[in-house]
Design a protein around this motif. Structure first.
Motif, PDB file in Angstrom:
ATOM      1  N   GLU A  14       0.803  -1.203   0.000  1.00  0.00           N
ATOM      2  CA  GLU A  14       0.000   0.000   0.000  1.00  0.00           C
ATOM      3  C   GLU A  14       0.851   1.276   0.000  1.00  0.00           C
ATOM      4  O   GLU A  14       0.489   2.275  -0.610  1.00  0.00           O
ATOM      5  N   ASN A  15       1.984   1.209   0.701  1.00  0.00           N
ATOM      6  CA  ASN A  15       2.810   2.414   0.833  1.00  0.00           C
ATOM      7  C   ASN A  15       4.048   2.360  -0.052  1.00  0.00           C
ATOM      8  O   ASN A  15       5.058   2.987   0.252  1.00  0.00           O
ATOM      9  N   LYS A  16       3.917   1.582  -1.139  1.00  0.00           N
ATOM     10  CA  LYS A  16       5.075   1.334  -1.996  1.00  0.00           C
ATOM     11  C   LYS A  16       5.813   2.627  -2.349  1.00  0.00           C
ATOM     12  O   LYS A  16       7.027   2.726  -2.211  1.00  0.00           O
ATOM     13  N   LYS A  17       5.033   3.617  -2.776  1.00  0.00           N
ATOM     14  CA  LYS A  17       5.656   4.844  -3.273  1.00  0.00           C
ATOM     15  C   LYS A  17       6.456   5.540  -2.173  1.00  0.00           C
ATOM     16  O   LYS A  17       7.618   5.893  -2.350  1.00  0.00           O
ATOM     17  N   LEU A  18       5.793   5.705  -1.032  1.00  0.00           N
ATOM     18  CA  LEU A  18       6.468   6.405   0.065  1.00  0.00           C
ATOM     19  C   LEU A  18       7.695   5.637   0.535  1.00  0.00           C
ATOM     20  O   LEU A  18       8.733   6.222   0.862  1.00  0.00           O
ATOM     21  N   PHE A  24      15.056   5.707  -1.356  1.00  0.00           N
ATOM     22  CA  PHE A  24      15.846   6.540  -2.253  1.00  0.00           C
ATOM     23  C   PHE A  24      16.649   7.576  -1.453  1.00  0.00           C
ATOM     24  O   PHE A  24      17.843   7.778  -1.673  1.00  0.00           O
ATOM     25  N   LEU A  25      15.979   8.199  -0.489  1.00  0.00           N
ATOM     26  CA  LEU A  25      16.672   9.178   0.348  1.00  0.00           C
ATOM     27  C   LEU A  25      17.785   8.512   1.156  1.00  0.00           C
ATOM     28  O   LEU A  25      18.856   9.079   1.357  1.00  0.00           O
ATOM     29  N   HIS A  83       9.528   7.886   9.309  1.00  0.00           N
ATOM     30  CA  HIS A  83       8.545   7.917  10.387  1.00  0.00           C
ATOM     31  C   HIS A  83       7.156   8.271   9.884  1.00  0.00           C
ATOM     32  O   HIS A  83       6.163   7.798  10.411  1.00  0.00           O
ATOM     33  N   ASN A  84       7.127   9.077   8.872  1.00  0.00           N
ATOM     34  CA  ASN A  84       5.848   9.421   8.274  1.00  0.00           C
ATOM     35  C   ASN A  84       5.145   8.164   7.752  1.00  0.00           C
ATOM     36  O   ASN A  84       3.967   7.919   8.015  1.00  0.00           O
ATOM     37  N   VAL A  85       5.918   7.337   7.031  1.00  0.00           N
ATOM     38  CA  VAL A  85       5.344   6.091   6.506  1.00  0.00           C
ATOM     39  C   VAL A  85       4.860   5.203   7.646  1.00  0.00           C
ATOM     40  O   VAL A  85       3.755   4.669   7.632  1.00  0.00           O
ATOM     41  N   ILE A  86       5.715   5.075   8.659  1.00  0.00           N
ATOM     42  CA  ILE A  86       5.362   4.217   9.787  1.00  0.00           C
ATOM     43  C   ILE A  86       4.072   4.668  10.444  1.00  0.00           C
ATOM     44  O   ILE A  86       3.205   3.862  10.766  1.00  0.00           O
TER      45      ILE A  86
END
Lengths: 578, 573
Positions: A14-18, A24-25, A83-86
């Protein structure tokens, strides 16, 4: 982690992009650190050749400075993104767990229902966030870096890229895998051992007076220490393995340094590599391997999440089988209309209910409760009283006979039973918000004045007003200062705001002392006048002479009459009046 | 930095050893950098030559020694941490048993167990992480700096200047983050508790018809929680940003200075490369300490909590005294007994004077908070008075925590504890060697026959937590069976039947009464029906004895006891 799919994989998907951006970062961070060392190495080597002017090294000088700043910035953003993703995933998982529990909370085994088990599940979800931060993200970054390094090296020499690929494979894949396999059993054993010790210790602390009076406490401590030593031994082995593994990983790094430097030397001899690049190549080994080295630990920690995953999954699978899919429902509007009329007749007609386990809970029970009447259901625990509650709320459907409200089967009300029936049980929960909001839960549209009215009814108004913050007092900050009796009164105030025609009191006074119990019951029956009351209890406190009593034993009705009658006529009943 | 740390047993010699090993490690780091740089330099100027091979050889030796030293250090610290925390755990356990059930209840069982289990491992982690790292911070930067200084003063100035700046910024930003977190703490706590609170209250929400709509509230709060967390993290991560930023920047500045010095011919490539390799190492120990800072905070907290418990005052030390089995000649006396639960709290029992002689049945009644349980705990030996107000056969003592007394007592609380073990082992808890026949007889006497029939494995079935759960009545029967099996002369009962349904209560009461014969029984309860069976009734009110006598006498008196009877009688006509 095959069986963990349900609680991990979908969220990655679901969060593949993020996640990709985060990775990447992460790569950018490592790359800028690597490039910084590379450029620095090049810079001083180039300078060592004493170029004519400083302009020759101007580009590397600027690059070095830019990279140093860039690395810190991208690391900062990477961590925030991670952390945003988490937090996204966390909130999804929370909602999912809630939705899983919500429909079943009233039929769960009481063991499950206690707040503690639910608290543990909530902690499990919290715990799972570490799997992303500590294992999944670092490993993806590490693996991508591995591929990138080899690709980059491939530009210079295919052969060399191959050798380095093989060499790095050892610390990127082989050692982590080995260490996963080698420590998995130990970690699981350790966790199991620890869980068992938790149990033993909890037992001991709860039964502390028995240990003291039995004079066997030293024996216990000995036995406990013995088990603990076994546990320490398992841990010791794992740790010793880890230490040796760390030394070995460093040996691999040393080997890599040698391979690179010798390769660079040969290339230089052959005139394929400018001399200024040698130092640059050697210097990047350290920032790159710094990313690979922690991977072993990250991977071997995976078994630690096993328990949390298993608990969440087994929870999903352990559904009580008594709930049936209900098809027919009375419309909310209709139910609201019925509730508003304040004239509901409750009817149990020859109800028999058997649990899937084969245990008969109720046999052939009939009674009627007209609007405004009070009925006492009396009987020892396990006599079927709580089954009656579930039948009434339409959660269970009788095997034979019928339960109806104004002639409509109770199960048709199941979705909106709270619009007709209020329940006050032993343990109403007070939420971590203000007293005002807690009472208002009975009716979210109630005005402040209505809440005050309800508080006055249950005789709490003056007390609450005497608190420094009055009705705005936060419940948990008040240090749980509410006693059992006061908590029940707050719950009662909610029920007054709910204003339903039927109220079920499910042993609301358990654990209260006689005076509090008497005052509370008196207050309850007084403020609930006009409503139909089903009072479930196991003793005679709060019962008046003219109350109608149904006495249940093992699911069967064995006495039926007013308190006064039964006292005179029934010997067993009279005995209860101790 | 942390003085507490120095109080651990045997830590000073360990620190000395660590300092020594770390210094060696520092030398290995220097040599590793020096020979790697030399290898590259010889390649640079001479190509593949013997000096090149030699340097690589020395580099490898230095590198391997460095990590062998780390291995040794880790091993030593691990052993120390393991040993220290083992002792700590044992001390905690012993202390818990000495402090007794009252303390356990006050602190909360879950909290204590977590402290012993998790707290001890947190302290271990703390020692393991913190000790070597803090020593490394003290030693390595200095060794590296001195060496860099000997090679190039300019670089050493850059390094020397950046470390304090870095630490200053870290602390400064750390404080800003903490201030921000503190400001948000209140709403943060509510938000983070919201979910668990919702799950715990789900049953209530369901009854109120709010459970469905509450989903939105959870989603909304999650969003809010995320927003606030992120805004805190944005500040919190700044401190590690500062760490990264200054480390990288000073490495870059050093590189540029070195490059310029090389162009000017003020310096050779070898030393320059050495410095460049050493520059990240110079910051490494500080970065490592920073990264585990939070783990060490937990450890420090846990150590503090444990220390608090270990320092919890015990009962006043008294010489052990002997006492033969309680007989009709023996006498227990309280002379103006005052008891408080904690030094600074008010008194729970006030000026109590009582004489308990021989074997008889004594009832203690009173409203909640009157001091019934406290009195039972005094008799059980868990609480003390400030002065020796207790006399047993004339011997004056502060408390009754004494082997000879306690081994005569059997205690039946309201919720007797069932251990996770077989039913039989639960019954023979006090008599581990009792035969199955004896256990069976005790079980029958306590009315467990039906339950044993119900269980698939009968007496061998596991009960308690994670086993078959027993109802309140069944648990009470198990405790009763223990009492039948272990025939002790003194029985203490604290509210043994109040939570049971009446029929179970009556059945258990009858069985208990048969156990009471020829014993000293002290029973505290608010279920007054027991009092007709008692030889003597003590009525407590607000910590004082207000009445004393048997049922008939006290009823006649129309005092407090009569009033209590009225409250209970009121509900049955």
């Amino acid at each position: 982690m095959k069986n963990g799919k349900g609680w991990i994989y979908p969220y990655i998907q679901e969060n593949k992009k993020l996640i990709m951006i985060t990775v990447f970062l992460g790569l950018l961070t490592v790359l800028s650190a690597t490039l910084l060392m590379f450029t620095s190495g090049y810079l001083i080597s180039k300078s060592a050749t004493k170029p004519e002017t400083i302009l020759m090294v101007y580009v590397p000088i600027v690059a070095v400075r830019a990279l140093s700043i860039f690395r810190a910035v991208s690391r900062y953003i990477e961590r925030l993104m991670g952390h945003n993703v988490i937090l996204n995933i966390l909130s999804k998982m929370r909602l999912r767990l809630y939705k899983m529990i919500e429909p079943e909370v009233l039929v769960m085994e009481s063991k499950f229902r206690t707040g503690d088990v639910l608290g543990v599940l909530a902690d499990d979800i919290e715990h799972l966030q570490d799997i992303y931060l500590k294992t999944i993200f670092p490993y993806i970054v590490g693996f991508c870096l591995y591929l990138l390094s080899i690709l980059a090296l491939g530009f210079f020499s295919f052969e060399m890229a191959g050798w380095v690929a093989l060499h790095l494979f050892v610390i990127v894949v082989l050692i982590p895998l080995l260490s996963f396999v080698a420590t998995k059993r130990k970690i699981i054993l350790y966790k199991q051992g620890k869980k068992a010790l938790y149990q033993v210790l909890t037992d001991a602390v709860l039964g502390i007076s028995d240990w003291v009076f039995s004079g066997r406490q030293l024996q216990f401590i000995e036995a406990y220490e013995h088990k603990e030593r076994e546990l320490i031994l398992t841990d010791r082995k794992r740790r010793s393995f880890n230490r040796i593994r760390n030394v070995l990983s460093q040996l691999v790094v040393a080997g890599l340094v040698l391979i690179i430097i010798i390769w660079a030397a040969e290339q230089h001899e052959l005139g394929l590599l400018p001399v200024t690049f040698i130092a640059a190549f050697v210097l990047i080994i350290f920032p790159i391997t710094e990313v690979f080295l922690p991977l072993s630990d990250a991977v071997s920690q995976l078994p630690r999440y096993q328990n949390s995953l298993e608990r969440l999954e087994s929870f999903g699978n352990n559904r009580p089988s008594e709930i049936q899919a209900l098809k027919e429902f009375t419309s909310t509007k209709e139910i609201e209309r019925i509730a508003a009329e304040k004239n509901v007749k409750l009817d149990f007609k020859q109800v028999t209910f058997t649990y899937q386990s084969g245990k008969m809970a109720l046999k052939d029970l009939s009674f009627t409760l007209n609007q405004g009447e009070k009925l006492v259901l009396l009987g020892p625990s396990g006599s079927g009283k709580s089954t009656i509650l579930k039948l009434l709320l339409g959660i269970f459907i009788p095997n034979r006979g019928s339960v109806s409200l104004n002639g409509i089967p109770a199960s048709h009300f199941a979705k909106d039973s709270s619009k007709v029936i209020s329940v006050l049980n032993q343990n109403p929960h007070l939420f971590d918000t203000t007293i005002l909001n807690n009472i208002r839960l009975g009716n979210l549209n109630a005005t402040d004045e209505e809440v005050y009215w309800a508080a006055k009814q249950v005789k709490l108004y003056d007390y609450i007003q005497s608190l420094p913050q009055g009705f705005s007092t936060q419940l948990h900050e008040s240090g749980m200062r509410f006693s059992g009796g006061e908590r029940q009164r707050i719950a009662l105030a909610r029920i007054l705001l709910q204003n339903n025609p039927i109220v079920i009191l499910d042993e609301p006074t358990i654990g209260l002392d006689p005076r509090t119990e008497r005052d509370l019951l008196e207050n309850m029956f007084h403020v609930l006048r006009g409503k139909s009351i089903l009072f479930i209890t196991h003793h005679l406190a709060g019962i008046s002479p003219d109350d109608r009593i149904l006495f249940l034993d093992n699911g069967k009705l064995i006495m039926n009459g007013t308190h006064r009658q039964l006292l005179l006529e029934n010997e067993r009943y009279a005995k209860l009046n101790a | 930095m942390n003085k507490e740390l120095l109080h651990y047993n045997g830590i000073k010699p360990l620190i000395v050893v660590l300092l020594f090993i770390t210094a060696l490690q520092g030398v290995a780091i220097l040599l590793q950098a020096k020979y790697l740089a030399e290898g590259v330099t010889s390649l640079f100027y001479l190509g593949i030559e013997s000096t090149f091979v030699e340097s690589l050889g020395f580099f490898t030796v230095a590198f391997v020694s460095r990590y062998l030293l780390v291995w040794l250090k880790d091993k030593l610290v691990y052993q120390y941490a393991e040993k220290t925390t083992s002792i700590m755990r044992k001390e905690m356990l012993t202390k818990l048993f000495t402090l007794g059930p009252r303390f356990a209840k006050k602190q909360g069982t879950g909290e204590l167990v977590t402290l012993v289990m998790e707290g001890v491992s947190q302290v271990r982690d703390y020692l393991e992480l913190f000790l070597p790292k803090v020593v490394a911070v003290l030693v390595l930067p200095i060794i590296i700096w001195i060496y860099v200084w000997s090679l190039d003063v300019k670089s050493s100035v850059v390094l020397a200047a950046s470390l304090p700046i870095l630490i200053m910024f870290m602390i400064l930003l750390g404080l800003v983050a903490k201030a921000k977190a503190d400001r948000q703490w209140k709403s943060y706590r509510v938000l983070s508790n919201h979910y668990v609170d919702s799950l715990r209250g789900l049953e209530t929400l369901k009854f109120l018809g709010l459970s469905k709509s509450h989903e939105q509230s959870i989603a909304g709060v999650s969003k809010q929680y995320k927003k606030e967390t992120m805004s805190t993290l944005r500040v919190a991560f700044l401190s590690s940003f500062a760490l990264d930023f200054f480390t990288m920047l000073s490495v870059a500045i050093v590189a540029v200075f070195l490059g310029l010095a090389l162009i000017e011919g003020e310096m050779l490539l070898g030393p320059a490369l050495t410095i460049l390799i050493l520059a990240p190492e110079y910051f490494l120990s500080v970065r490592e300490l920073g990264s585990d800072f939070h783990a060490t905070l937990n450890g420090q907290e846990a150590a503090k909590s444990m220390k608090r418990i270990l320092e919890e005052p015990l009962l006043i030390e008294e010489k052990e005294w002997e006492l033969s089995n309680w007989s009709n000649e023996d006498e227990l006396q309280f002379n103006h007994l005052n008891v408080s639960h904690h030094k600074n709290e008010g008194r729970i029992l006030k000026d109590i004077s009582l004489r308990i002689k021989g074997k008889k049945k004594i009832g203690i009644v009173g409203e909640s908070g009157a001091g019934k349980s406290t009195l039972i705990d005094v008799i059980g030996g868990f609480l003390q008075s400030d002065c020796p107000a207790i006399a047993i056969n004339g011997r004056e003592v502060h408390h009754l925590k004494n082997r000879a007394w306690q081994r005569q007592i059997l205690y039946l609380p309201q919720h007797p504890y069932i251990f996770f073990d077989s039913l039989a082992n639960n019954i023979r808890f006090y008599q581990p060697n009792a035969s199955m026949v004896e256990v069976k007889r005790a079980a029958d006497q306590a009315g467990l026959t039906e339950l044993i029939w119900d269980l698939n494995d009968g007496l061998e079935e596991n009960i308690g937590e994670s086993g078959r759960e027993l109802s309140g009545g069944q648990a009470q029967r198990v405790a009763l069976a223990r009492a039948f099996l272990e025939d002790r002369p003194v029985l203490l009962l604290d509210e043994p039947t109040a939570h049971l349904d009446i029929e179970t209560e009556m059945d258990i009461k009858e069985r208990m009464l048969s156990l009471f014969n020829n014993k000293l029984v002290v029973l505290a309860t608010h279920r007054l029906h027991w009092m007709k069976e008692m030889d003597e009734i003590i009525v407590l009110h607000d910590g004082r004895v207000v009445e004393q006598g048997n049922h008939q006498e006290l009823m006649k008196k129309r005092g407090k006891y009569y009033e209590l009877q009225q409250i209970q009688g009121g509900r049955t006509l």
